[in-house]
Design an enzyme around this catalytic site. Structure first.
Site, PDB file in Angstrom:
ATOM      1  N   TRP A 188      24.140  22.921  15.515  1.00 48.74           N
ATOM      2  CA  TRP A 188      22.525  22.748  16.294  1.00 48.74           C
ATOM      3  C   TRP A 188      21.575  21.656  15.278  1.00 48.74           C
ATOM      4  O   TRP A 188      21.339  20.183  16.082  1.00 48.74           O
ATOM      5  CB  TRP A 188      21.374  23.262  16.012  1.00 48.74           C
ATOM      6  CG  TRP A 188      22.278  25.252  17.580  1.00 48.74           C
ATOM      7  CD1 TRP A 188      23.044  25.243  18.034  1.00 48.74           C
ATOM      8  CD2 TRP A 188      21.016  25.557  18.464  1.00 48.74           C
ATOM      9  NE1 TRP A 188      23.310  25.622  19.514  1.00 48.74           N
ATOM     10  CE2 TRP A 188      21.694  26.436  19.042  1.00 48.74           C
ATOM     11  CE3 TRP A 188      19.435  25.756  18.031  1.00 48.74           C
ATOM     12  CZ2 TRP A 188      21.434  27.028  19.803  1.00 48.74           C
ATOM     13  CZ3 TRP A 188      18.812  26.481  18.911  1.00 48.74           C
ATOM     14  CH2 TRP A 188      20.165  27.332  19.944  1.00 48.74           C
ATOM     15  N   ASP A 213      14.830  34.125   4.801  1.00 45.61           N
ATOM     16  CA  ASP A 213      14.307  35.106   5.667  1.00 45.61           C
ATOM     17  C   ASP A 213      13.408  34.590   6.184  1.00 45.61           C
ATOM     18  O   ASP A 213      12.376  34.832   5.940  1.00 45.61           O
ATOM     19  CB  ASP A 213      14.114  36.942   4.834  1.00 45.61           C
ATOM     20  CG  ASP A 213      13.959  37.723   5.730  1.00 45.61           C
ATOM     21  OD1 ASP A 213      13.649  37.516   6.828  1.00 45.61           O
ATOM     22  OD2 ASP A 213      14.290  38.657   6.041  1.00 45.61           O
ATOM     23  N   LYS A 261      17.484  31.986  21.739  1.00 43.03           N
ATOM     24  CA  LYS A 261      18.670  32.652  21.257  1.00 43.03           C
ATOM     25  C   LYS A 261      17.396  33.917  22.116  1.00 43.03           C
ATOM     26  O   LYS A 261      16.333  34.146  21.829  1.00 43.03           O
ATOM     27  CB  LYS A 261      19.428  33.188  20.594  1.00 43.03           C
ATOM     28  CG  LYS A 261      20.705  34.072  21.191  1.00 43.03           C
ATOM     29  CD  LYS A 261      20.830  34.618  20.375  1.00 43.03           C
ATOM     30  CE  LYS A 261      22.194  33.428  18.781  1.00 43.03           C
ATOM     31  NZ  LYS A 261      23.089  33.105  19.646  1.00 43.03           N
TER      32      LYS A 261
HETATM   33  C1  LIG Z   1      24.875  32.346  15.751  1.00 43.26           C
HETATM   34  S1  LIG Z   1      24.523  31.728  13.985  1.00 43.26           S
HETATM   35  C2  LIG Z   1      23.663  30.147  14.463  1.00 43.26           C
HETATM   36  C3  LIG Z   1      24.214  29.566  14.414  1.00 43.26           C
HETATM   37  C4  LIG Z   1      23.805  27.642  14.324  1.00 43.26           C
HETATM   38  N1  LIG Z   1      23.010  27.513  15.528  1.00 43.26           N
HETATM   39  C5  LIG Z   1      24.560  26.482  14.517  1.00 43.26           C
HETATM   40  O1  LIG Z   1      24.493  26.055  15.615  1.00 43.26           O
HETATM   41  O2  LIG Z   1      25.406  26.643  13.249  1.00 43.26           O
HETATM   42  C6  LIG Z   1      22.739  33.193  13.825  1.00 43.26           C
HETATM   43  C7  LIG Z   1      22.487  33.211  12.227  1.00 43.26           C
HETATM   44  O3  LIG Z   1      21.388  33.792  12.155  1.00 43.26           O
HETATM   45  C8  LIG Z   1      20.407  33.743  10.906  1.00 43.26           C
HETATM   46  N2  LIG Z   1      19.714  34.894  10.679  1.00 43.26           N
HETATM   47  C9  LIG Z   1      19.752  35.838  11.222  1.00 43.26           C
HETATM   48  N3  LIG Z   1      18.605  36.346  10.757  1.00 43.26           N
HETATM   49  C10 LIG Z   1      17.833  35.881  10.027  1.00 43.26           C
HETATM   50  C11 LIG Z   1      16.878  35.853   9.530  1.00 43.26           C
HETATM   51  N4  LIG Z   1      15.951  36.710   9.448  1.00 43.26           N
HETATM   52  N5  LIG Z   1      16.092  34.960   8.890  1.00 43.26           N
HETATM   53  C12 LIG Z   1      16.566  33.156   8.868  1.00 43.26           C
HETATM   54  N6  LIG Z   1      18.847  33.260   9.534  1.00 43.26           N
HETATM   55  C13 LIG Z   1      18.850  34.428   9.788  1.00 43.26           C
HETATM   56  C14 LIG Z   1      22.330  34.212  10.476  1.00 43.26           C
HETATM   57  O4  LIG Z   1      22.506  34.115   9.126  1.00 43.26           O
HETATM   58  C15 LIG Z   1      23.217  33.090  10.871  1.00 43.26           C
HETATM   59  O5  LIG Z   1      23.930  31.855   9.685  1.00 43.26           O
END
Ligand SMILES: C[S@@+](CC[C@H](N)C(=O)[O-])C[C@H]1O[C@@H](n2cnc3c(N)ncnc32)[C@H](O)[C@@H]1O
Length: 203
Positions: free
Chosen positions: A62, A95, A159
């Site tokens: 993204w 986070d 999402k």
């Molecule tokens: C579906 S992937 C994102 C893909 C990204 N949009 C791309 O195009 O490459 C979801 C991401 O959300 C991150 N994530 C989940 N919980 C999170 C949090 N509390 N803080 C930061 N990142 C988080 C995960 O580490 C993961 O890399």
């Protein structure tokens, strides 16, 4: 089903997937790029010079698309995981739900931003209600954070998972934004409960 059978099925599915193949050709780090591209085609969000916050950004597709589409703008990408650098974007590893991460994001922006987007997701359990609740909580946290940082005409994209929390999230969106739409891109897998909420115009 045994674990190696599941991963074999996953590998076969990836091989057949047109978006996985396209992402290799176009140099995107993930097929997720096409979901944002479809959102942009429909809602015409990205143009030159925008300031954008990308939450849950790893591996970075993204953010890659944003830098292409919002040339010369400012991009801040946040994830729990470390990412390979993407152009001149600022990357924050942490986070998002922790206050110190949110404070660090704020330190890196000058004034209000045009787009806040979140593709954050926890590892899905396959149990529909749990996945919907967990992803819903991340969406609500991102929405709450975004509403104070966005320009009046800015966009919030996130999402969400269809399920128990869907109505609650749409209602929350309507509290803060004048326009709230839900959109499932063709590139979002048909068998996934994933969809996207697109909010515009702060109340
Ligand atoms: C579906 S992937 C994102 C893909 C990204 N949009 C791309 O195009 O490459 C979801 C991401 O959300 C991150 N994530 C989940 N919980 C999170 C949090 N509390 N803080 C930061 N990142 C988080 C995960 O580490 C993961 O890399």
């Amino acid at each position: 089903m045994k674990k190696n059978k599941i991963s074999k099925n996953w590998v076969n599915k990836q091989r057949r997937d047109i978006y996985v193949r396209q992402s290799k050709v176009h140099g995107y780090r993930a097929r997720s790029a096409y979901k944002l591209i479809e959102i942009d085609e429909k809602f015409k969000i990205f143009k030159g010079g925008l300031s954008v916050i990308d939450i849950g950004a790893a591996p970075g597709s993204w953010s890659q698309y944003t830098l292409k589409a919002a040339k010369s703008g400012k991009l801040i990408s946040i994830d729990l995981k470390k990412m390979e650098p993407i152009g001149n974007s600022v990357q924050i590893q942490g986070d998002f739900t922790e206050e110190r991460t949110q404070e660090e994001i704020k330190k890196n922006i000058n004034g209000k931003v045009d787009v806040v987007m979140s593709d954050m997701a926890v590892d899905t359990t396959g149990i529909k209600d749990i996945d919907s609740i967990q992803t819903g909580e991340l969406c609500k946290e991102a929405m709450f954070f975004a509403k104070d940082l966005m320009k009046e005409n800015g966009y919030f994209i996130s999402k969400i998972f269809m399920g128990g929390t869907f109505n609650e999230i749409v209602a929350e969106g309507k509290k803060y934004f004048k326009e709230v739409k839900v959109f499932k891109p063709k590139s979002s897998r048909k068998d996934s409960k994933e969809s996207f909420i697109i909010c515009r115009k702060i109340r």
